[in-house]
Design an enzyme around this catalytic site. Structure first.
Site, PDB file in Angstrom:
ATOM      1  N   PRO A  96      58.639  36.058  27.877  1.00 28.34           N
ATOM      2  CA  PRO A  96      59.195  36.674  29.073  1.00 28.34           C
ATOM      3  C   PRO A  96      59.710  35.689  30.125  1.00 28.34           C
ATOM      4  O   PRO A  96      59.100  34.641  30.357  1.00 28.34           O
ATOM      5  CB  PRO A  96      58.023  37.482  29.643  1.00 28.34           C
ATOM      6  CG  PRO A  96      56.808  36.926  29.000  1.00 28.34           C
ATOM      7  CD  PRO A  96      57.239  36.422  27.654  1.00 28.34           C
ATOM      8  N   ASN A  97      60.825  36.075  30.710  1.00 26.36           N
ATOM      9  CA  ASN A  97      61.492  35.365  31.813  1.00 26.36           C
ATOM     10  C   ASN A  97      62.229  34.106  31.368  1.00 26.36           C
ATOM     11  O   ASN A  97      62.935  33.498  32.168  1.00 26.36           O
ATOM     12  CB  ASN A  97      60.499  35.031  32.948  1.00 26.36           C
ATOM     13  CG  ASN A  97      59.875  36.276  33.530  1.00 26.36           C
ATOM     14  OD1 ASN A  97      60.600  37.207  33.882  1.00 26.36           O
ATOM     15  ND2 ASN A  97      58.565  36.345  33.599  1.00 26.36           N
ATOM     16  N   ARG A 151      65.932  30.077  36.925  1.00 28.53           N
ATOM     17  CA  ARG A 151      64.545  30.368  37.299  1.00 28.53           C
ATOM     18  C   ARG A 151      63.812  29.058  37.624  1.00 28.53           C
ATOM     19  O   ARG A 151      63.634  28.215  36.739  1.00 28.53           O
ATOM     20  CB  ARG A 151      63.857  31.050  36.111  1.00 28.53           C
ATOM     21  CG  ARG A 151      62.388  31.275  36.301  1.00 28.53           C
ATOM     22  CD  ARG A 151      61.707  31.611  34.982  1.00 28.53           C
ATOM     23  NE  ARG A 151      60.304  31.815  35.207  1.00 28.53           N
ATOM     24  CZ  ARG A 151      59.366  31.698  34.260  1.00 28.53           C
ATOM     25  NH1 ARG A 151      59.728  31.401  33.029  1.00 28.53           N
ATOM     26  NH2 ARG A 151      58.110  31.891  34.539  1.00 28.53           N
ATOM     27  N   TYR A 186      61.317  24.262  35.578  1.00 27.57           N
ATOM     28  CA  TYR A 186      61.712  24.493  34.186  1.00 27.57           C
ATOM     29  C   TYR A 186      62.985  23.759  33.772  1.00 27.57           C
ATOM     30  O   TYR A 186      63.377  23.813  32.617  1.00 27.57           O
ATOM     31  CB  TYR A 186      61.855  26.000  33.931  1.00 27.57           C
ATOM     32  CG  TYR A 186      60.550  26.748  34.154  1.00 27.57           C
ATOM     33  CD1 TYR A 186      59.450  26.498  33.336  1.00 27.57           C
ATOM     34  CD2 TYR A 186      60.410  27.666  35.201  1.00 27.57           C
ATOM     35  CE1 TYR A 186      58.238  27.146  33.540  1.00 27.57           C
ATOM     36  CE2 TYR A 186      59.202  28.326  35.411  1.00 27.57           C
ATOM     37  CZ  TYR A 186      58.130  28.065  34.574  1.00 27.57           C
ATOM     38  OH  TYR A 186      56.926  28.698  34.778  1.00 27.57           O
ATOM     39  N   ASN A 236      57.019  29.581  22.522  1.00 28.67           N
ATOM     40  CA  ASN A 236      56.726  29.465  23.934  1.00 28.67           C
ATOM     41  C   ASN A 236      56.545  30.902  24.408  1.00 28.67           C
ATOM     42  O   ASN A 236      57.521  31.606  24.679  1.00 28.67           O
ATOM     43  CB  ASN A 236      57.868  28.777  24.696  1.00 28.67           C
ATOM     44  CG  ASN A 236      57.544  28.623  26.175  1.00 28.67           C
ATOM     45  OD1 ASN A 236      56.572  29.201  26.669  1.00 28.67           O
ATOM     46  ND2 ASN A 236      58.360  27.865  26.887  1.00 28.67           N
ATOM     47  N   ALA A 268      54.322  33.520  30.006  1.00 31.61           N
ATOM     48  CA  ALA A 268      53.097  34.015  30.663  1.00 31.61           C
ATOM     49  C   ALA A 268      52.138  34.681  29.679  1.00 31.61           C
ATOM     50  O   ALA A 268      50.914  34.691  29.907  1.00 31.61           O
ATOM     51  CB  ALA A 268      53.467  34.968  31.787  1.00 31.61           C
ATOM     52  N   HIS A 323      48.870  33.023  28.426  1.00 28.51           N
ATOM     53  CA  HIS A 323      47.618  33.037  29.183  1.00 28.51           C
ATOM     54  C   HIS A 323      46.934  34.398  29.187  1.00 28.51           C
ATOM     55  O   HIS A 323      45.854  34.537  29.746  1.00 28.51           O
ATOM     56  CB  HIS A 323      47.903  32.612  30.643  1.00 28.51           C
ATOM     57  CG  HIS A 323      48.862  31.465  30.751  1.00 28.51           C
ATOM     58  ND1 HIS A 323      48.583  30.225  30.213  1.00 28.51           N
ATOM     59  CD2 HIS A 323      50.115  31.371  31.287  1.00 28.51           C
ATOM     60  CE1 HIS A 323      49.608  29.409  30.439  1.00 28.51           C
ATOM     61  NE2 HIS A 323      50.555  30.092  31.085  1.00 28.51           N
ATOM     62  N   ASP A 338      46.279  37.510  17.993  1.00 30.44           N
ATOM     63  CA  ASP A 338      45.903  38.188  16.738  1.00 30.44           C
ATOM     64  C   ASP A 338      47.059  38.189  15.742  1.00 30.44           C
ATOM     65  O   ASP A 338      46.848  38.011  14.547  1.00 30.44           O
ATOM     66  CB  ASP A 338      45.475  39.628  17.023  1.00 30.44           C
ATOM     67  CG  ASP A 338      44.085  39.708  17.655  1.00 30.44           C
ATOM     68  OD1 ASP A 338      43.367  38.688  17.656  1.00 30.44           O
ATOM     69  OD2 ASP A 338      43.722  40.795  18.155  1.00 30.44           O
ATOM     70  N   GLU A 370      53.058  25.207  19.578  1.00 29.18           N
ATOM     71  CA  GLU A 370      53.128  25.811  20.921  1.00 29.18           C
ATOM     72  C   GLU A 370      53.934  24.871  21.822  1.00 29.18           C
ATOM     73  O   GLU A 370      53.624  23.672  21.889  1.00 29.18           O
ATOM     74  CB  GLU A 370      51.705  25.987  21.462  1.00 29.18           C
ATOM     75  CG  GLU A 370      51.649  26.525  22.886  1.00 29.18           C
ATOM     76  CD  GLU A 370      50.205  26.695  23.388  1.00 29.18           C
ATOM     77  OE1 GLU A 370      49.247  26.400  22.636  1.00 29.18           O
ATOM     78  OE2 GLU A 370      50.075  27.106  24.565  1.00 29.18           O
ATOM     79  N   HIS A 410      55.789  24.336  25.774  1.00 28.02           N
ATOM     80  CA  HIS A 410      56.022  24.771  27.160  1.00 28.02           C
ATOM     81  C   HIS A 410      56.933  23.763  27.846  1.00 28.02           C
ATOM     82  O   HIS A 410      56.777  22.548  27.636  1.00 28.02           O
ATOM     83  CB  HIS A 410      54.702  24.843  27.941  1.00 28.02           C
ATOM     84  CG  HIS A 410      53.746  25.838  27.371  1.00 28.02           C
ATOM     85  ND1 HIS A 410      53.889  27.191  27.560  1.00 28.02           N
ATOM     86  CD2 HIS A 410      52.666  25.672  26.577  1.00 28.02           C
ATOM     87  CE1 HIS A 410      52.926  27.816  26.919  1.00 28.02           C
ATOM     88  NE2 HIS A 410      52.177  26.919  26.304  1.00 28.02           N
ATOM     89  N   SER A 453      57.022  23.241  31.157  1.00 27.89           N
ATOM     90  CA  SER A 453      56.172  22.564  32.149  1.00 27.89           C
ATOM     91  C   SER A 453      54.838  22.214  31.492  1.00 27.89           C
ATOM     92  O   SER A 453      54.630  22.518  30.313  1.00 27.89           O
ATOM     93  CB  SER A 453      55.935  23.508  33.334  1.00 27.89           C
ATOM     94  OG  SER A 453      55.190  24.652  32.908  1.00 27.89           O
ATOM     95  N   ARG A 464      49.217  22.993  36.616  1.00 29.08           N
ATOM     96  CA  ARG A 464      49.700  23.997  37.576  1.00 29.08           C
ATOM     97  C   ARG A 464      48.530  24.907  38.001  1.00 29.08           C
ATOM     98  O   ARG A 464      47.392  24.480  37.970  1.00 29.08           O
ATOM     99  CB  ARG A 464      50.861  24.768  36.940  1.00 29.08           C
ATOM    100  CG  ARG A 464      52.033  23.825  36.628  1.00 29.08           C
ATOM    101  CD  ARG A 464      53.171  24.547  35.946  1.00 29.08           C
ATOM    102  NE  ARG A 464      53.694  25.606  36.806  1.00 29.08           N
ATOM    103  CZ  ARG A 464      54.483  26.593  36.344  1.00 29.08           C
ATOM    104  NH1 ARG A 464      54.825  26.633  35.058  1.00 29.08           N
ATOM    105  NH2 ARG A 464      54.923  27.529  37.176  1.00 29.08           N
ATOM    106  N   ARG A 486      46.980  29.371  34.676  1.00 26.45           N
ATOM    107  CA  ARG A 486      47.788  28.909  33.532  1.00 26.45           C
ATOM    108  C   ARG A 486      47.007  27.948  32.633  1.00 26.45           C
ATOM    109  O   ARG A 486      47.541  27.436  31.664  1.00 26.45           O
ATOM    110  CB  ARG A 486      49.052  28.180  34.020  1.00 26.45           C
ATOM    111  CG  ARG A 486      49.987  29.054  34.817  1.00 26.45           C
ATOM    112  CD  ARG A 486      51.249  28.301  35.208  1.00 26.45           C
ATOM    113  NE  ARG A 486      51.884  28.953  36.330  1.00 26.45           N
ATOM    114  CZ  ARG A 486      52.698  30.001  36.242  1.00 26.45           C
ATOM    115  NH1 ARG A 486      53.029  30.485  35.064  1.00 26.45           N
ATOM    116  NH2 ARG A 486      53.220  30.566  37.321  1.00 26.45           N
TER     117      ARG A 486
HETATM  118  C1  DQA Z   1      55.835  28.280  30.480  1.00 25.12           C
HETATM  119  C2  DQA Z   1      54.562  28.103  31.315  1.00 25.12           C
HETATM  120  C3  DQA Z   1      53.923  29.449  31.616  1.00 25.12           C
HETATM  121  O1  DQA Z   1      52.752  29.262  32.409  1.00 25.12           O
HETATM  122  C4  DQA Z   1      54.875  30.330  32.391  1.00 25.12           C
HETATM  123  O2  DQA Z   1      54.318  31.603  32.589  1.00 25.12           O
HETATM  124  C5  DQA Z   1      56.224  30.435  31.757  1.00 25.12           C
HETATM  125  C6  DQA Z   1      56.805  29.256  31.122  1.00 25.12           C
HETATM  126  C7  DQA Z   1      56.584  26.939  30.294  1.00 25.12           C
HETATM  127  O3  DQA Z   1      57.421  26.889  29.389  1.00 25.12           O
HETATM  128  O4  DQA Z   1      56.351  25.983  31.042  1.00 25.12           O
HETATM  129  O5  DQA Z   1      56.883  31.446  31.850  1.00 25.12           O
HETATM  130  O6  DQA Z   1      55.463  28.749  29.202  1.00 25.12           O
END
Ligand code: DQA
Length: 144
Positions: free
Chosen positions: A10-11, A18, A23, A74, A77, A80, A87, A98, A100, A102, A107, A111
């Site tokens: 998401p996002n 953003r 990011y 990735n 959110a 977390h 699952d 995995e 990310h 950031s 942070r 997170r």
């Molecule tokens: C993220 C880190 C997450 O905490 C955050 O909610 C994101 C992006 C990252 O790529 O740094 O949406 O996964």
């Protein structure tokens, strides 16, 4: 030819606009292009998908069972919060990386926990878009 599924949560569709100070300025399309260029170098087939919806991500993870050689995720959110994504990933019998942009550990406290880390062969964080390149390069060695 190895096949890698690259999932963004998401996002991340709004990357570039953003919180660029966190990011970076690359858009999701930029990230997907960088991934495609890297994958081509190693003769790897990639499938990049992004969704804002937990259930859609889970459907795609289920589709990946026995159909891909690795998953780069990735979960944003949902990293977390989502036991359901944990699952679903647990049903895969291929490497999970995995990623990310950031470093969530440096942070806010909320997170700091990841439901994905216990299942991941490798966690790459804090390297922006290059993290995806590193993940593909790691898998290129691993899958060869
Ligand atoms: C993220 C880190 C997450 O905490 C955050 O909610 C994101 C992006 C990252 O790529 O740094 O949406 O996964």
């Amino acid at each position: 030819m190895s096949k890698i599924l690259i999932l963004n949560g998401p996002n991340l569709n709004l990357l570039g606009t953003r919180e660029p100070e966190i990011y970076g300025s690359d858009t999701l399309a930029d990230v997907e292009n960088i991934c495609a260029e890297t994958a081509k170098k190693y003769n790897i087939d990639i499938d990049c998908r992004q969704s804002n919806h937990e259930g859609t991500l889970i459907d795609w993870i289920q589709e990946a069972i026995n159909t891909v050689d690795a998953v780069i995720i990735n979960a944003a959110a949902y990293t977390h919060t989502s036991i359901a994504i944990h699952d679903a990933l647990k049903m895969l019998n291929c490497p999970i990386i995995e990623v990310h942009f950031s470093d969530p550990a440096s942070r806010e406290e909320f997170r700091h926990h990841s439901y994905i880390t216990p299942l991941a062969q490798k966690v790459i964080k804090g390297h922006g878009s290059q993290g995806y390149v590193q993940a593909i390069e790691f898998l290129a060695k691993e899958l060869s």
